[in-house]
Design a protein around this motif. Structure first.
Motif, PDB file in Angstrom:
ATOM      1  N   SER A 111      -7.381   8.389  -5.662  1.00 33.32           N
ATOM      2  CA  SER A 111      -8.300   8.985  -4.698  1.00 33.32           C
ATOM      3  C   SER A 111      -8.298   8.218  -3.382  1.00 33.32           C
ATOM      4  O   SER A 111      -9.211   8.310  -2.592  1.00 33.32           O
ATOM      5  CB  SER A 111      -9.727   9.066  -5.257  1.00 33.32           C
ATOM      6  N   SER A 112      -7.236   7.450  -3.164  1.00 36.50           N
ATOM      7  CA  SER A 112      -7.102   6.663  -1.937  1.00 36.50           C
ATOM      8  C   SER A 112      -5.682   6.143  -1.865  1.00 36.50           C
ATOM      9  O   SER A 112      -4.757   6.760  -2.376  1.00 36.50           O
ATOM     10  CB  SER A 112      -8.101   5.508  -1.945  1.00 36.50           C
ATOM     11  N   THR A 113      -5.522   4.984  -1.315  1.00 36.15           N
ATOM     12  CA  THR A 113      -4.239   4.293  -1.234  1.00 36.15           C
ATOM     13  C   THR A 113      -4.053   3.454  -2.489  1.00 36.15           C
ATOM     14  O   THR A 113      -4.987   2.784  -2.918  1.00 36.15           O
ATOM     15  CB  THR A 113      -4.239   3.353  -0.012  1.00 36.15           C
ATOM     16  N   LEU A 114      -2.863   3.480  -3.075  1.00 31.52           N
ATOM     17  CA  LEU A 114      -2.581   2.579  -4.190  1.00 31.52           C
ATOM     18  C   LEU A 114      -2.163   1.235  -3.608  1.00 31.52           C
ATOM     19  O   LEU A 114      -1.186   1.138  -2.871  1.00 31.52           O
ATOM     20  CB  LEU A 114      -1.463   3.119  -5.084  1.00 31.52           C
ATOM     21  N   MET A 115      -2.927   0.203  -3.921  1.00 32.41           N
ATOM     22  CA  MET A 115      -2.615  -1.160  -3.489  1.00 32.41           C
ATOM     23  C   MET A 115      -1.986  -1.882  -4.681  1.00 32.41           C
ATOM     24  O   MET A 115      -2.550  -1.860  -5.783  1.00 32.41           O
ATOM     25  CB  MET A 115      -3.888  -1.893  -3.056  1.00 32.41           C
ATOM     26  N   THR A 116      -0.818  -2.515  -4.452  1.00 31.14           N
ATOM     27  CA  THR A 116      -0.099  -3.135  -5.562  1.00 31.14           C
ATOM     28  C   THR A 116       0.415  -4.525  -5.211  1.00 31.14           C
ATOM     29  O   THR A 116       0.526  -4.890  -4.049  1.00 31.14           O
ATOM     30  CB  THR A 116       1.110  -2.280  -5.992  1.00 31.14           C
ATOM     31  N   ILE A 117       0.767  -5.246  -6.279  1.00 33.97           N
ATOM     32  CA  ILE A 117       1.428  -6.538  -6.194  1.00 33.97           C
ATOM     33  C   ILE A 117       2.716  -6.408  -7.002  1.00 33.97           C
ATOM     34  O   ILE A 117       2.665  -6.017  -8.174  1.00 33.97           O
ATOM     35  CB  ILE A 117       0.561  -7.661  -6.786  1.00 33.97           C
ATOM     36  N   PRO A 118       3.888  -6.721  -6.435  1.00 37.12           N
ATOM     37  CA  PRO A 118       5.126  -6.645  -7.206  1.00 37.12           C
ATOM     38  C   PRO A 118       5.115  -7.689  -8.321  1.00 37.12           C
ATOM     39  O   PRO A 118       4.811  -8.860  -8.082  1.00 37.12           O
ATOM     40  CB  PRO A 118       6.225  -6.917  -6.188  1.00 37.12           C
ATOM     41  N   ALA A 119       5.430  -7.259  -9.536  1.00 36.47           N
ATOM     42  CA  ALA A 119       5.388  -8.138 -10.707  1.00 36.47           C
ATOM     43  C   ALA A 119       6.777  -8.641 -11.075  1.00 36.47           C
ATOM     44  O   ALA A 119       7.753  -7.886 -11.040  1.00 36.47           O
ATOM     45  CB  ALA A 119       4.795  -7.385 -11.898  1.00 36.47           C
ATOM     46  N   ALA A 120       6.849  -9.900 -11.438  1.00 38.15           N
ATOM     47  CA  ALA A 120       8.076 -10.449 -12.010  1.00 38.15           C
ATOM     48  C   ALA A 120       8.206  -9.908 -13.435  1.00 38.15           C
ATOM     49  O   ALA A 120       7.220  -9.436 -14.019  1.00 38.15           O
ATOM     50  CB  ALA A 120       8.010 -11.976 -12.021  1.00 38.15           C
ATOM     51  N   SER A 121       9.393  -9.963 -14.007  1.00 37.44           N
ATOM     52  CA  SER A 121       9.552  -9.505 -15.387  1.00 37.44           C
ATOM     53  C   SER A 121       8.710 -10.385 -16.300  1.00 37.44           C
ATOM     54  O   SER A 121       8.396 -11.525 -15.970  1.00 37.44           O
ATOM     55  CB  SER A 121      11.023  -9.537 -15.800  1.00 37.44           C
ATOM     56  N   GLY A 122       8.322  -9.839 -17.430  1.00 36.52           N
ATOM     57  CA  GLY A 122       7.541 -10.608 -18.383  1.00 36.52           C
ATOM     58  C   GLY A 122       6.050 -10.410 -18.288  1.00 36.52           C
ATOM     59  O   GLY A 122       5.293 -11.189 -18.843  1.00 36.52           O
ATOM     60  N   ALA A 148       0.855  -1.192   0.000  1.00 42.38           N
ATOM     61  CA  ALA A 148       0.000   0.000   0.000  1.00 42.38           C
ATOM     62  C   ALA A 148       0.887   1.237   0.000  1.00 42.38           C
ATOM     63  O   ALA A 148       1.858   1.299   0.749  1.00 42.38           O
ATOM     64  CB  ALA A 148      -0.901   0.000   1.233  1.00 42.38           C
ATOM     65  N   CYS A 149       0.539   2.214  -0.824  1.00 40.88           N
ATOM     66  CA  CYS A 149       1.287   3.464  -0.846  1.00 40.88           C
ATOM     67  C   CYS A 149       0.351   4.626  -0.541  1.00 40.88           C
ATOM     68  O   CYS A 149      -0.695   4.775  -1.180  1.00 40.88           O
ATOM     69  CB  CYS A 149       1.974   3.682  -2.184  1.00 40.88           C
ATOM     70  N   HIS A 150       0.766   5.444   0.425  1.00 45.43           N
ATOM     71  CA  HIS A 150      -0.017   6.593   0.864  1.00 45.43           C
ATOM     72  C   HIS A 150       0.587   7.918   0.393  1.00 45.43           C
ATOM     73  O   HIS A 150       0.199   8.968   0.895  1.00 45.43           O
ATOM     74  CB  HIS A 150      -0.094   6.622   2.398  1.00 45.43           C
ATOM     75  N   CYS A 151       1.532   7.902  -0.546  1.00 50.08           N
ATOM     76  CA  CYS A 151       2.163   9.155  -0.972  1.00 50.08           C
ATOM     77  C   CYS A 151       1.137  10.069  -1.645  1.00 50.08           C
ATOM     78  O   CYS A 151       0.067   9.622  -2.071  1.00 50.08           O
ATOM     79  CB  CYS A 151       3.358   8.893  -1.884  1.00 50.08           C
ATOM     80  N   ILE A 158       3.846   6.019   5.307  1.00 53.98           N
ATOM     81  CA  ILE A 158       2.853   5.942   6.379  1.00 53.98           C
ATOM     82  C   ILE A 158       2.622   7.312   7.019  1.00 53.98           C
ATOM     83  O   ILE A 158       1.517   7.608   7.487  1.00 53.98           O
ATOM     84  CB  ILE A 158       3.242   4.867   7.434  1.00 53.98           C
ATOM     85  N   ASP A 159       3.627   8.169   7.000  1.00 53.78           N
ATOM     86  CA  ASP A 159       3.482   9.503   7.586  1.00 53.78           C
ATOM     87  C   ASP A 159       2.665  10.446   6.691  1.00 53.78           C
ATOM     88  O   ASP A 159       2.327  11.546   7.119  1.00 53.78           O
ATOM     89  CB  ASP A 159       4.841  10.112   7.910  1.00 53.78           C
ATOM     90  N   LYS A 160       2.304  10.017   5.491  1.00 55.45           N
ATOM     91  CA  LYS A 160       1.464  10.805   4.582  1.00 55.45           C
ATOM     92  C   LYS A 160       0.015  10.320   4.585  1.00 55.45           C
ATOM     93  O   LYS A 160      -0.853  10.918   3.952  1.00 55.45           O
ATOM     94  CB  LYS A 160       2.003  10.730   3.149  1.00 55.45           C
ATOM     95  N   LYS A 161      -0.252   9.208   5.277  1.00 56.85           N
ATOM     96  CA  LYS A 161      -1.592   8.626   5.295  1.00 56.85           C
ATOM     97  C   LYS A 161      -2.575   9.588   5.967  1.00 56.85           C
ATOM     98  O   LYS A 161      -2.294  10.106   7.035  1.00 56.85           O
ATOM     99  CB  LYS A 161      -1.567   7.300   6.067  1.00 56.85           C
ATOM    100  N   PRO A 162      -3.724   9.831   5.345  1.00 56.88           N
ATOM    101  CA  PRO A 162      -4.742  10.663   5.990  1.00 56.88           C
ATOM    102  C   PRO A 162      -5.202  10.035   7.308  1.00 56.88           C
ATOM    103  O   PRO A 162      -5.158   8.815   7.477  1.00 56.88           O
ATOM    104  CB  PRO A 162      -5.893  10.681   4.969  1.00 56.88           C
ATOM    105  N   GLU A 163      -5.664  10.846   8.211  1.00 57.93           N
ATOM    106  CA  GLU A 163      -6.085  10.368   9.530  1.00 57.93           C
ATOM    107  C   GLU A 163      -7.372   9.555   9.495  1.00 57.93           C
ATOM    108  O   GLU A 163      -7.663   8.814  10.431  1.00 57.93           O
ATOM    109  CB  GLU A 163      -6.270  11.558  10.481  1.00 57.93           C
ATOM    110  N   GLY A 164      -8.164   9.632   8.427  1.00 61.30           N
ATOM    111  CA  GLY A 164      -9.495   9.041   8.391  1.00 61.30           C
ATOM    112  C   GLY A 164      -9.566   7.541   8.228  1.00 61.30           C
ATOM    113  O   GLY A 164     -10.648   6.966   8.285  1.00 61.30           O
ATOM    114  N   TYR A 165      -8.451   6.861   8.031  1.00 62.62           N
ATOM    115  CA  TYR A 165      -8.480   5.402   7.910  1.00 62.62           C
ATOM    116  C   TYR A 165      -7.137   4.822   8.328  1.00 62.62           C
ATOM    117  O   TYR A 165      -6.132   5.528   8.390  1.00 62.62           O
ATOM    118  CB  TYR A 165      -8.814   4.953   6.477  1.00 62.62           C
TER     119      TYR A 165
END
Length: 145
Positions: A37-48, A26-29, A111-118
């Motif tokens: 419009s929220s947190t970007l949730m990701t999965i690290p991808a292998a090449s290809g 999760a990225c809160h930047c 984490i220090d950029k995460k809004p207080e609401g969640y």
């Protein structure tokens, strides 16, 4: 690790990828929050990985680009473009895949950029902006890093 198949909201872009790790991040930047419009949730991808359909990329910083569906605007991935060890690493948007590919949250960026609401529950690792810059910022010419 099993290959995942996914698609954007409208179905115009289809994606296939194998996770580099069975994790969810999760990225809160500021940029990720503006992009999704929220947190970007990701999965690290292998090449290809593969994406078919109307994909547009946007260079969002000196070190990375973001991709989205040109039709519906769904976030697709975040990719490191700066030279160095991390060049080409891709974080796929977890929402493209059913049940986020079955992965579990293990890391929160900015984490220090995460809004207080969640907040996410759990014991996942949390990195501040300073932690992220120390760990991932590409070294500039003349840096000793």
């Amino acid at each position: 690790m099993s290959e995942l198949q996914g698609q954007c909201m409208c179905g115009a872009v289809t994606v296939s990828m194998t996770p580099a790790q069975n994790t969810l991040r999760a990225c809160h930047c500021d940029m990720c929050r503006r992009w999704t419009s929220s947190t970007l949730m990701t999965i690290p991808a292998a090449s290809g990985y593969a994406a078919l359909g109307p994909v547009t990329t946007y260079r969002s910083s000196d070190w990375a680009e973001r991709a989205f569906c040109s039709t519906c605007g769904s976030a697709l991935w975040y990719r490191i473009t700066a030279p160095g060890d991390m060049h080409g690493q891709v974080q796929m948007a977890a929402g493209l895949f059913e049940n986020t590919g079955g992965n579990t949250l293990d890391l929160e960026f900015y984490i220090d950029k995460k809004p207080e609401g969640y907040a996410f529950t759990g014991t996942q690792r949390q990195m501040t902006e300073a932690d992220v810059m120390t760990a991932f910022r590409p070294a500039a010419e003349g840096d000793d890093q």
